[in-house]
Design a protein around this motif. Structure first.
Motif, PDB file in Angstrom:
ATOM      1  N   GLU A  89      35.685  40.642  37.787  1.00  0.00           N
ATOM      2  CA  GLU A  89      34.628  40.367  38.758  1.00  0.00           C
ATOM      3  C   GLU A  89      33.587  41.482  38.754  1.00  0.00           C
ATOM      4  OE1 GLU A  89      35.793  38.827  42.712  1.00  0.00           O
ATOM      5  OE2 GLU A  89      34.360  40.291  43.463  1.00  0.00           O
ATOM      6  N   ASP A 111      40.234  40.240  39.571  1.00  0.00           N
ATOM      7  CA  ASP A 111      39.361  40.768  40.626  1.00  0.00           C
ATOM      8  C   ASP A 111      40.029  42.081  41.018  1.00  0.00           C
ATOM      9  OD1 ASP A 111      38.003  41.481  42.873  1.00  0.00           O
ATOM     10  OD2 ASP A 111      38.289  39.596  43.946  1.00  0.00           O
ATOM     11  N   MET A 113      39.444  44.624  43.055  1.00  0.00           N
ATOM     12  CA  MET A 113      39.577  45.059  44.456  1.00  0.00           C
ATOM     13  C   MET A 113      39.024  43.946  45.333  1.00  0.00           C
ATOM     14  SD  MET A 113      40.473  48.187  46.053  1.00  0.00           S
ATOM     15  CE  MET A 113      41.805  47.722  45.072  1.00  0.00           C
ATOM     16  N   GLY A 115      38.319  41.985  48.673  1.00  0.00           N
ATOM     17  CA  GLY A 115      38.176  42.340  50.087  1.00  0.00           C
ATOM     18  C   GLY A 115      37.615  43.739  50.241  1.00  0.00           C
ATOM     19  N   SER A 116      36.682  44.101  49.350  1.00  0.00           N
ATOM     20  CA  SER A 116      36.251  45.506  49.310  1.00  0.00           C
ATOM     21  C   SER A 116      35.587  45.997  50.600  1.00  0.00           C
ATOM     22  CB  SER A 116      35.368  45.818  48.109  1.00  0.00           C
ATOM     23  OG  SER A 116      34.890  44.708  47.465  1.00  0.00           O
ATOM     24  N   ASN A 202      35.286  32.533  57.712  1.00  0.00           N
ATOM     25  CA  ASN A 202      34.279  33.381  58.361  1.00  0.00           C
ATOM     26  C   ASN A 202      33.414  32.503  59.257  1.00  0.00           C
ATOM     27  OD1 ASN A 202      32.217  35.004  59.144  1.00  0.00           O
ATOM     28  ND2 ASN A 202      31.864  35.898  57.122  1.00  0.00           N
ATOM     29  N   TYR A 235      41.534  35.931  60.216  1.00  0.00           N
ATOM     30  CA  TYR A 235      40.620  36.180  59.096  1.00  0.00           C
ATOM     31  C   TYR A 235      40.468  37.675  58.906  1.00  0.00           C
ATOM     32  CZ  TYR A 235      36.626  35.526  55.976  1.00  0.00           C
ATOM     33  OH  TYR A 235      35.785  35.516  54.890  1.00  0.00           O
ATOM     34  N   GLY A 237      38.890  39.189  55.948  1.00  0.00           N
ATOM     35  CA  GLY A 237      37.861  39.642  55.001  1.00  0.00           C
ATOM     36  C   GLY A 237      38.437  39.926  53.627  1.00  0.00           C
ATOM     37  N   SER A 238      39.737  39.743  53.470  1.00  0.00           N
ATOM     38  CA  SER A 238      40.373  39.878  52.157  1.00  0.00           C
ATOM     39  C   SER A 238      41.156  38.601  51.901  1.00  0.00           C
ATOM     40  CB  SER A 238      41.312  41.092  52.141  1.00  0.00           C
ATOM     41  OG  SER A 238      42.225  40.969  51.069  1.00  0.00           O
ATOM     42  N   LEU A 239      40.731  37.872  50.899  1.00  0.00           N
ATOM     43  CA  LEU A 239      41.408  36.616  50.577  1.00  0.00           C
ATOM     44  C   LEU A 239      42.891  36.844  50.299  1.00  0.00           C
ATOM     45  CD1 LEU A 239      41.522  33.625  49.669  1.00  0.00           C
ATOM     46  CD2 LEU A 239      40.603  34.352  47.468  1.00  0.00           C
ATOM     47  N   TYR A 253      43.081  28.416  54.404  1.00  0.00           N
ATOM     48  CA  TYR A 253      41.974  29.335  54.131  1.00  0.00           C
ATOM     49  C   TYR A 253      40.859  28.487  53.533  1.00  0.00           C
ATOM     50  CZ  TYR A 253      39.020  32.871  52.019  1.00  0.00           C
ATOM     51  OH  TYR A 253      37.923  33.646  51.689  1.00  0.00           O
ATOM     52  N   TYR A 255      36.447  28.839  52.310  1.00  0.00           N
ATOM     53  CA  TYR A 255      35.138  29.501  52.326  1.00  0.00           C
ATOM     54  C   TYR A 255      34.120  28.425  51.972  1.00  0.00           C
ATOM     55  CZ  TYR A 255      31.951  33.304  52.696  1.00  0.00           C
ATOM     56  OH  TYR A 255      30.944  34.125  53.171  1.00  0.00           O
ATOM     57  N   LYS A 268      31.751  31.199  48.559  1.00  0.00           N
ATOM     58  CA  LYS A 268      31.707  32.534  47.964  1.00  0.00           C
ATOM     59  C   LYS A 268      32.772  32.773  46.890  1.00  0.00           C
ATOM     60  CE  LYS A 268      31.804  37.393  49.104  1.00  0.00           C
ATOM     61  NZ  LYS A 268      32.207  38.396  50.091  1.00  0.00           N
ATOM     62  N   LEU A 269      33.890  32.082  47.009  1.00  0.00           N
ATOM     63  CA  LEU A 269      35.009  32.434  46.127  1.00  0.00           C
ATOM     64  C   LEU A 269      34.700  32.140  44.667  1.00  0.00           C
ATOM     65  CD1 LEU A 269      38.094  31.275  48.164  1.00  0.00           C
ATOM     66  CD2 LEU A 269      36.838  33.431  48.244  1.00  0.00           C
ATOM     67  N   ARG A 270      35.146  33.042  43.812  1.00  0.00           N
ATOM     68  CA  ARG A 270      34.911  32.906  42.380  1.00  0.00           C
ATOM     69  C   ARG A 270      36.078  32.155  41.764  1.00  0.00           C
ATOM     70  NH1 ARG A 270      32.088  37.875  44.361  1.00  0.00           N
ATOM     71  NH2 ARG A 270      33.778  37.516  45.812  1.00  0.00           N
TER      72      ARG A 270
HETATM   73  P1  AFP Z   1      35.097  40.874  47.193  1.00  0.00           P
HETATM   74  O1  AFP Z   1      36.097  40.635  46.088  1.00  0.00           O
HETATM   75  O2  AFP Z   1      33.715  41.031  46.679  1.00  0.00           O
HETATM   76  O3  AFP Z   1      35.519  41.974  48.065  1.00  0.00           O
HETATM   77  O4  AFP Z   1      35.025  39.518  48.063  1.00  0.00           O
HETATM   78  C1  AFP Z   1      36.055  39.186  48.917  1.00  0.00           C
HETATM   79  C2  AFP Z   1      36.033  37.712  49.208  1.00  0.00           C
HETATM   80  O5  AFP Z   1      35.752  36.959  48.067  1.00  0.00           O
HETATM   81  C3  AFP Z   1      37.357  37.266  49.835  1.00  0.00           C
HETATM   82  O6  AFP Z   1      38.411  38.112  49.548  1.00  0.00           O
HETATM   83  C4  AFP Z   1      37.076  37.245  51.311  1.00  0.00           C
HETATM   84  O7  AFP Z   1      37.848  36.316  52.013  1.00  0.00           O
HETATM   85  C5  AFP Z   1      35.613  36.913  51.369  1.00  0.00           C
HETATM   86  O8  AFP Z   1      35.039  37.414  50.174  1.00  0.00           O
HETATM   87  C6  AFP Z   1      34.951  37.566  52.533  1.00  0.00           C
HETATM   88  O9  AFP Z   1      33.619  37.191  52.559  1.00  0.00           O
HETATM   89  P2  AFP Z   1      32.758  37.309  53.917  1.00  0.00           P
HETATM   90  O10 AFP Z   1      32.586  38.764  54.149  1.00  0.00           O
HETATM   91  O11 AFP Z   1      31.498  36.616  53.590  1.00  0.00           O
HETATM   92  O12 AFP Z   1      33.547  36.644  54.985  1.00  0.00           O
END
Ligand code: AFP
Length: 285
Positions: A89, A111, A113, A115-116, A202, A235, A237-239, A253, A255, A268-270
């Motif tokens: 990622e 990926d 890290m 939930g960075s 979120n 929730y 912030g870290s999947l 879960y 997004y 958002k998820l890849r």
């Molecule tokens: P990163 O891999 O860029 O940290 O993204 C984390 C993520 O893909 C997932 O782990 C979270 O649930 C989601 O983004 C959080 O996104 P929001 O901050 O938009 O809720």
């Protein structure tokens, strides 16, 4: 006491034709996990918290630990000739392992890290990985359907460091025992409950959702004992953290697509780094 290495090596015996290479690959994710855990544990002391001052290909600001975890993972597979190509990622282009590009039997994706945004607040984080066969030895190997994964999993950095993986024969969970530096088998053949009590999304971004998605969330909040509602919001912030709760306790879960300004129109998820590997784990559990 069943260590990760022992478990994997004993599992290999059930497959007489196995070369042992997949076992080595999985064990190396364990080594990378320990190294990343070490960096996280002392991050506040060694000046590796905070922004790196760069952006990744998704346009997101990278944290120093995103970059460091990525380097650790790339380096972990740079010997032994197992991997020909990797995608991360945090990298714009696939990483070709020059010494084993034509011979390494595997292509890996991660990926480093997940939930960075939790890094600087000592929140739960994860590393997600997916293992595929090298077919053509090119980028195309990384873009194959998720059902062609041969193994996938994650390392969760929380109060304890956990490694969870599947190679298509159930999902197994290991806990790092820090005093001996080994991941020990904690749960074998994990089964995900059919239904849970929580949902992870979120909700601050709900104005950009479709009316159907908003209605679904309202449905989860309604009072209906028979179907276990209302659900609670969980929730982080870290999947990886949210997924892990759902693996053990059930739940949802999501997004969703977000049409609001600054939102992600397709969610958002890849798919390669997050959805495919976790879907494999979910299916197996
Ligand atoms: P990163 O891999 O860029 O940290 O993204 C984390 C993520 O893909 C997932 O782990 C979270 O649930 C989601 O983004 C959080 O996104 P929001 O901050 O938009 O809720």
């Amino acid at each position: 006491m069943i260590t990760l290495d022992r478990y994997i090596l004993e599992g290999e015996r059930a497959h007489p034709g196995a070369t042992g290479e997949l076992s080595q690959l999985l064990m190396r994710f364990g080594v990378a996990g320990k190294r990343i855990a070490r960096e996280l544990a002392v991050g506040g002391l060694t000046n590796v918290l905070g922004a790196a001052g760069t952006a990744n290909v998704q346009g997101e600001q990278q944290k120093k630990l995103d970059v460091l975890a990525n380097e650790i993972l790339l380096e972990t597979f740079d010997y032994g000739g197992l991997v020909s190509i990797a995608a991360s990622e945090e990298l714009e282009q696939p990483y070709i392992y020059s010494r084993s590009a034509g011979t390494g039997r595997y292509a890996i994706l991660f990926d480093p890290m997940d939930g960075s945004s939790n890094i600087d607040v000592n929140g739960t984080l994860g590393t997600i990985f997916s293992i595929r066969r090298r077919l053509e030895g090119s980028e195309a190997d990384l873009l194959r359907p998720g059902r062609e994964q041969i193994a996938a999993g994650y390392i969760l950095f929380g109060p304890a460091v956990l490694l969870v993986y599947t190679s298509g024969e159930g999902v197994h969970l290991f806990t790092l025992e820090p005093s001996i530096g080994e991941f020990l088998l904690t749960l074998e053949a994990v089964r995900m409950p059919r239904q849970g009590k929580g949902y992870a999304v979120n909700e601050g971004r709900s104005r950009g959702w479709t009316p159907q998605t908003r209605a679904f969330v309202e449905h989860l909040k309604e009072d209906d004992r028979a179907s276990g509602r209302p659900y609670s919001t969980r929730y982080s912030g870290s999947l990886v953290a949210d997924f892990h709760r759902i693996l053990l306790e059930g739940g949802i879960y999501f997004y969703p697509a977000d049409a609001s300004a600054g939102g992600k129109a397709s969610g958002k998820l890849r798919v390669l780094y997050e959805c495919h590997p976790l879907a494999f784990v979910a299916e197996q559990a």
